[in-house]
Motif scaffolding. Structure first.
Motif, short mmCIF file in Angstrom:
data_model
loop_
_atom_site.label_atom_id
_atom_site.label_comp_id
_atom_site.label_asym_id
_atom_site.label_seq_id
_atom_site.Cartn_x
_atom_site.Cartn_y
_atom_site.Cartn_z
N PRO A 66 0.83 -1.20 0.00
CA PRO A 66 0.00 0.00 0.00
C PRO A 66 0.87 1.26 0.00
O PRO A 66 1.99 1.25 0.53
CB PRO A 66 -0.79 -0.09 1.31
N GLU A 67 0.33 2.31 -0.61
CA GLU A 67 1.06 3.58 -0.76
C GLU A 67 1.75 4.01 0.53
O GLU A 67 2.94 4.31 0.56
CB GLU A 67 0.05 4.66 -1.18
N LYS A 68 0.99 3.99 1.63
CA LYS A 68 1.52 4.54 2.88
C LYS A 68 2.67 3.69 3.46
O LYS A 68 3.41 4.16 4.31
CB LYS A 68 0.41 4.71 3.92
N LEU A 69 2.80 2.45 2.97
CA LEU A 69 3.88 1.60 3.49
C LEU A 69 5.08 1.54 2.55
O LEU A 69 6.08 0.89 2.85
CB LEU A 69 3.36 0.18 3.74
N ALA A 70 4.95 2.24 1.40
CA ALA A 70 5.95 2.10 0.34
C ALA A 70 7.38 2.33 0.85
O ALA A 70 8.32 1.65 0.43
CB ALA A 70 5.64 3.04 -0.80
N THR A 71 7.56 3.26 1.76
CA THR A 71 8.92 3.57 2.18
C THR A 71 9.41 2.65 3.30
O THR A 71 10.59 2.63 3.60
CB THR A 71 9.02 5.02 2.68
N VAL A 72 8.50 1.92 3.94
CA VAL A 72 8.91 1.09 5.09
C VAL A 72 9.16 -0.37 4.73
O VAL A 72 9.97 -1.03 5.37
CB VAL A 72 7.87 1.12 6.23
N VAL A 73 8.43 -0.88 3.74
CA VAL A 73 8.59 -2.30 3.41
C VAL A 73 9.90 -2.52 2.68
O VAL A 73 10.15 -1.90 1.65
CB VAL A 73 7.41 -2.80 2.55
N GLU A 74 10.73 -3.37 3.24
CA GLU A 74 12.02 -3.67 2.63
C GLU A 74 12.26 -5.17 2.70
O GLU A 74 11.63 -5.85 3.52
CB GLU A 74 13.14 -2.99 3.41
N PRO A 75 13.16 -5.71 1.90
CA PRO A 75 13.51 -7.12 2.08
C PRO A 75 13.99 -7.32 3.52
O PRO A 75 14.79 -6.53 4.03
CB PRO A 75 14.64 -7.34 1.08
N GLY A 76 13.49 -8.38 4.16
CA GLY A 76 13.87 -8.63 5.54
C GLY A 76 12.89 -8.08 6.56
O GLY A 76 13.04 -8.31 7.74
N SER A 77 11.86 -7.33 6.10
CA SER A 77 10.85 -6.83 7.02
C SER A 77 9.86 -7.93 7.35
O SER A 77 9.56 -8.77 6.51
CB SER A 77 10.03 -5.69 6.40
N ARG A 78 9.33 -7.87 8.56
CA ARG A 78 8.23 -8.76 8.90
C ARG A 78 6.93 -8.03 8.58
O ARG A 78 6.79 -6.85 8.90
CB ARG A 78 8.25 -9.12 10.38
N VAL A 79 6.02 -8.74 7.95
CA VAL A 79 4.75 -8.11 7.61
C VAL A 79 3.60 -9.01 8.03
O VAL A 79 3.76 -10.21 8.21
CB VAL A 79 4.64 -7.87 6.08
N LYS A 80 2.45 -8.39 8.20
CA LYS A 80 1.24 -9.15 8.46
C LYS A 80 0.47 -9.16 7.16
O LYS A 80 0.22 -8.11 6.57
CB LYS A 80 0.44 -8.48 9.57
N VAL A 81 0.10 -10.37 6.69
CA VAL A 81 -0.59 -10.45 5.39
C VAL A 81 -1.81 -11.36 5.50
O VAL A 81 -1.83 -12.28 6.33
CB VAL A 81 0.35 -11.01 4.30
N PRO A 82 -2.81 -11.09 4.64
CA PRO A 82 -3.93 -12.03 4.58
C PRO A 82 -3.48 -13.28 3.84
O PRO A 82 -2.74 -13.19 2.85
CB PRO A 82 -4.98 -11.27 3.79
N PHE A 83 -3.89 -14.44 4.33
CA PHE A 83 -3.51 -15.67 3.65
C PHE A 83 -4.70 -16.61 3.75
O PHE A 83 -5.02 -17.08 4.84
CB PHE A 83 -2.27 -16.28 4.30
N GLY A 84 -5.37 -16.85 2.63
CA GLY A 84 -6.63 -17.58 2.69
C GLY A 84 -7.57 -16.80 3.59
O GLY A 84 -7.61 -15.57 3.52
N PRO A 85 -8.26 -17.48 4.49
CA PRO A 85 -9.18 -16.77 5.37
C PRO A 85 -8.49 -16.14 6.57
O PRO A 85 -9.12 -15.46 7.37
CB PRO A 85 -10.13 -17.88 5.83
N ARG A 86 -7.17 -16.38 6.73
CA ARG A 86 -6.51 -15.95 7.96
C ARG A 86 -5.56 -14.80 7.71
O ARG A 86 -5.37 -14.34 6.61
CB ARG A 86 -5.67 -17.08 8.54
N HIS A 87 -4.96 -14.37 8.82
CA HIS A 87 -3.85 -13.43 8.74
C HIS A 87 -2.63 -14.11 9.30
O HIS A 87 -2.72 -14.74 10.35
CB HIS A 87 -4.15 -12.17 9.54
N VAL A 88 -1.52 -13.99 8.64
CA VAL A 88 -0.31 -14.63 9.15
C VAL A 88 0.86 -13.67 9.05
O VAL A 88 0.80 -12.62 8.37
CB VAL A 88 0.05 -15.91 8.36
#
Ligand code: ADP
Ligand code: ZN
Ligand code: ZN
Length: 802
Positions: free
Chosen positions: A23-45
């Motif tokens: 997402p636009e607002k995260l563009a500057t923070v997401v880098e290789p090696g970052s931990r992220v929360k993502v939707p995966f199937g019906p869950r979040h992981v």
């Protein structure tokens, strides 16, 4: 932009990166090696970003977005991302498992299920209402505890309650509450002037605070020193004299202070070795040394002086030791040289302590880490030297996936950072010594002890002859005599009980039945503390039976040469002797290792009795006798390294005697004094042992002449287990060249574990480029086809036991 994310789900179809929109607002923070929360199937992981790309094959209506970034700075750096890819390839593991090695457990995800109320309170069942109380969202565990999960389920079906998986972090940054005093003294004086005269204590406190204007202090310090209560403190803060602030602190894993030490004058041999290492440090090249030095030859002093030079270059150093029992002494020696520059990393630390040590490393606040196997992954960015002490130890190999060897990882990182590795040992592994012989590693030798002390005199006692004279005790006449002499001179004794592959079990003296685990073909281990029997493989527990489950005889009892039994016999022999015992039972409490060693070092005991834990690392001046109660127990295990391990253990434990001024003596008791491992350990020579053992390995086709890979297949049904093992064999035969030897399938040495029958195929090979790709294909085939049939298949490319 899109992030490629490895999600925290260890399953085959998922073992690849998934693309997510950033997402636009995260563009500057997401880098290789970052931990992220993502939707995966019906869950979040939770997931780890492994790459950022500008294009994706996922159609725009299918692509999902990252929910949240958990770190402002990536937690895994570029090197460690690359290392996890390598581990995935070399050890055939899931990439997520390799990535998880790179972060402390505190940063791994914890998943919690919560229930949200979606209707007006009165519409819910009364019992559910009671649990929700005044809240809208409650942890599902609460419903489980109250035994109303069925009601919750009904409410979910009816749409009254919604469940959600939430991702949490396990560890927290520790903060403490401090008081920040206002900076302006005039302001404090003004406040003071306005306090009514009868609030004497408040006036007194302001008076006391004035010299501390602008400083941050603990509330306890203020109250103690100013001699006021907390209500007084709160009152003056309310008047504006300061405020409470939360300050981040590190938990302190060190329990005591150490005295500063300085470099010792090196011996000629030490000096030569250090010079060779120094040369490679200066050239800044990846290079591996094997430092073969007899016990007490001063290897540690070389490590310390080499690290000193690394620090002078502005770089970092990693010092790996085989197990936590050894870290207290080693850490102390390192802290006494390098002070606060040292961090520790081992399984004895709490999750929070480990997290804090890791953060100190990540923040560049320490330059040296002393730690066990997993410390090989610490996020240093400018490594100048990596040391593996006691490099032959099997604890450097991880037995669960990822099945990596710390030595391989250390060498990989040394190539990446272009820095030397030192493998140190008095009894190098055959593999390492063979590599040094071939010139792959540079061999450095210390043939003498640092203070020129002679190696201890070793005496081997034949227990068969002892038995023939009618001595049925665990102590031979010679050992008892030697102990008596030391006790009279008030010198110290180490008694070593070789318990590898040996445990205390419960045996019926009438029918010979040994109580076994009901899930595994393994005898249960007796634990005296809880008076129960435990399976060390599956965790199954039961009470010690009072009658034999087979023949109902009452003559069923605890058997085996446990340390406790030795201790009892010792007390009968030498009632006046003070004994310290070090084994799994006495060291389960945090810091217990340290306490026992410290007590022994302070001469609070004459005898230290223990298992493998005391074989290495001990360095006390008054130890003049080492007794090995039973040298053979590790000799007859179904393990091609049995002789090597026995030799290593005997040499290591003998090396505890006479390291300082007083000469040492060793008494080894055995039923097989003629075995070469025992004869050569007695002679304390390495080269003849190496030659003889290499000849045996060549004859039997074992490492280091061949590499070995082990494929294990298990199934709940014994016929199916055998069948799939056979299929595995055919599958491999069809794809591997004839130069590769395939052996099996055979039943595994533990033929049933956790109710699964186990078979294995052994692969022996020399240099075979097609092997790893073939094994990857095998695992893919298994995951795609066989896994559905309830088969489990694992691959170990460097098995410790076969
Ligand atoms: P290793 O690790 O090879 O078993 P250590 O490093 O523990 O040996 O050294 C054994 C003992 O010798 C230690 O007490 C150590 O302080 C001492 N020592 C090491 N090097 C020297 C030296 N150059 N001069 C004097 N004593 C030394
Ligand atoms: Zn019986
Ligand atoms: Zn079991």
């Amino acid at each position: 932009m899109f992030a490629q994310v490895i999600v925290d789900v260890a399953a085959y179809p998922v073992d690849r990166p998934f693309d997510y929109r950033i997402p636009e607002k995260l563009a500057t923070v997401v880098e290789p090696g970052s931990r992220v929360k993502v939707p995966f199937g019906p869950r979040h992981v939770l997931g780890y970003v492994v790459g950022i790309v500008s294009q994706t094959d996922v159609p725009p209506n299918k692509i999902r977005a990252i929910n949240e970034v958990l770190d402002l700075e990536p937690v895994i750096n570029a090197e460690l991302l690359q290392l996890s890819k390598w581990l995935k390839h070399e050890t055939i593991c899931f990439e997520i498992d390799a990535l998880q090695l790179m972060v402390p457990s505190a940063l791994r995800a914890k998943y919690e299920k919560v229930a949200h109320m979606r209707v007006e309170r009165p519409q819910l069942d009364m019992r559910l209402q009671a649990i929700f109380g005044t809240k809208q969202t409650v942890d599902v565990k609460q419903f489980e505890k109250a035994g109303v999960l069925h009601l919750l389920k009904q409410a979910v079906t009816a749409g009254a309650v919604e469940l959600e998986n939430i991702v949490k972090q396990q560890g927290k940054v520790k903060t403490i509450r401090m008081v920040k005093v206002v900076e302006d003294v005039a302001c404090l004086q003004q406040i003071q002037a306005h306090i009514p005269a009868k609030a004497r204590k408040q006036i007194q406190l302001i008076e006391w605070l004035i010299p501390y204007a602008g400083e941050t202090l603990t509330p306890a310090f203020i109250c103690d020193e100013a001699d006021v209560g907390t209500t007084v403190l709160h009152a003056v803060l309310e008047r504006g004299a300061g405020e409470f602030v939360q300050q981040e602190v590190y938990r302190d894993p060190f329990t005591k202070d150490v005295a500063q030490t300085t470099n010792l004058q090196l011996t000629d041999e030490q000096d030569l070795a250090l010079l060779a290492i120094q040369k490679k440090l200066d050239q800044q090249v990846g290079h591996t040394f094997l430092l073969h030095g007899v016990t007490g030859s001063g290897k540690t002093e070389i490590y310390l002086q080499a690290i000193e030079q690394v620090l002078a270059q502005g770089k970092q150093a990693m010092m790996l030791v085989p197990e936590i029992a050894l870290t207290p002494q080693m850490t102390e020696r390192f802290r006494s040289r390098f002070g606060d520059a040292v961090a520790v990393m081992h399984s004895g630390l709490s999750t929070g302590e480990k997290y804090d040590e890791w953060r100190k490393i990540q923040n560049g606040e320490v330059q040296v880490v002393v730690g066990a196997r997993s410390a090989v992954f610490v996020p240093f960015t400018n490594i100048g030297l990596i040391i593996l002490d006691e490099e032959h130890e099997s604890t450097y190999k991880q037995e669960d996936s990822p099945r990596y060897h710390a030595r391989d990882v250390a060498i990989w990182r040394s190539q990446y950072h272009q820095c030397p590795v030192i493998l140190g040992s008095a009894t190098p592994s055959l593999e390492s010594y063979a590599r040094a012989q071939k010139g792959v590693y540079t061999l450095l030798t210390l043939s003498e002890r640092a203070k020129k002390q002679s190696l201890p005199a070793v005496h081997v006692v034949d227990l068969r002859a002892e038995l023939a004279t009618g001595n049925r005790s665990m102590f031979s006449t010679a050992l008892v005599e030697a102990m008596r002499v030391r006790l009279e001179k008030n010198e110290q004794i180490v008694l070593f009980l070789n318990r590898r592959g040996y445990s205390s079990f419960v045996l019926c003296r009438d029918c010979g039945t040994v109580v076994q685990c009901k899930n595994c073909d393994i005898s249960l281990t007796y634990h005296r503390h809880q008076e129960n029997l435990k399976c060390h493989y599956c965790g199954y527990e039961e009470h010690v039976p009072s009658t034999c489950p087979q023949c109902t005889s009452e003559h069923i009892r605890y058997f085996g040469t446990g340390t406790q039994k030795v201790e009892e016999e010792l007390h009968a022999l030498f009632p006046e002797a003070r004994v310290l015992r070090m084994d799994v039972d006495t060291t389960s409490k945090k810091g217990a290792h340290e306490d026992i060693l410290e007590a022994f070092g302070n001469k609070e005991a004459n005898i230290l009795l223990g298992t493998q834990m005391i074989a290495k690392g001990l360095d006390f001046p008054d130890i003049t006798l080492v007794g090995v109660l039973s040298a053979d127990t590790s000799l007859h295990l179904p393990d091609y390294r049995a002789a090597e391990k026995t030799y290593q253990l005997l040499t290591q434990v003998s090396g505890r005697a006479g390291r300082h001024d007083k000469p040492g003596q060793v008494v080894i008791q055995t039923y097989t004094p003629e075995h070469y491992a025992i004869e050569l350990a007695k002679a304390q020579v390495y080269a003849p042992f190496y030659t003889q053992e290499m000849a045996n390995r060549r004859r039997s086709g074992h490492p280091p002449y061949y590499y070995i890979a082990l494929v294990q297949i298990s199934h709940e049904d014994v016929m199916l287990a055998a069948d799939y093992a056979q299929q595995t064999m055919y599958w491999l035969q069809a794809r591997l060249p004839h130069t590769v030897q395939l052996l099996g399938p055979t039943a595994a040495s533990i033929s049933r574990l956790q109710n699964r029958y186990r078979y294995q195929c052994l692969i022996k090979y020399k240099i075979e480029p097609s092997l790893i790709p073939t094994l990857h294909a095998l695992i893919s085939h298994y995951r795609a086809e066989w896994i559905k049939q309830g088969v489990q298949l694992t691959i170990d490319l460097d098995p410790s036991m076969i």
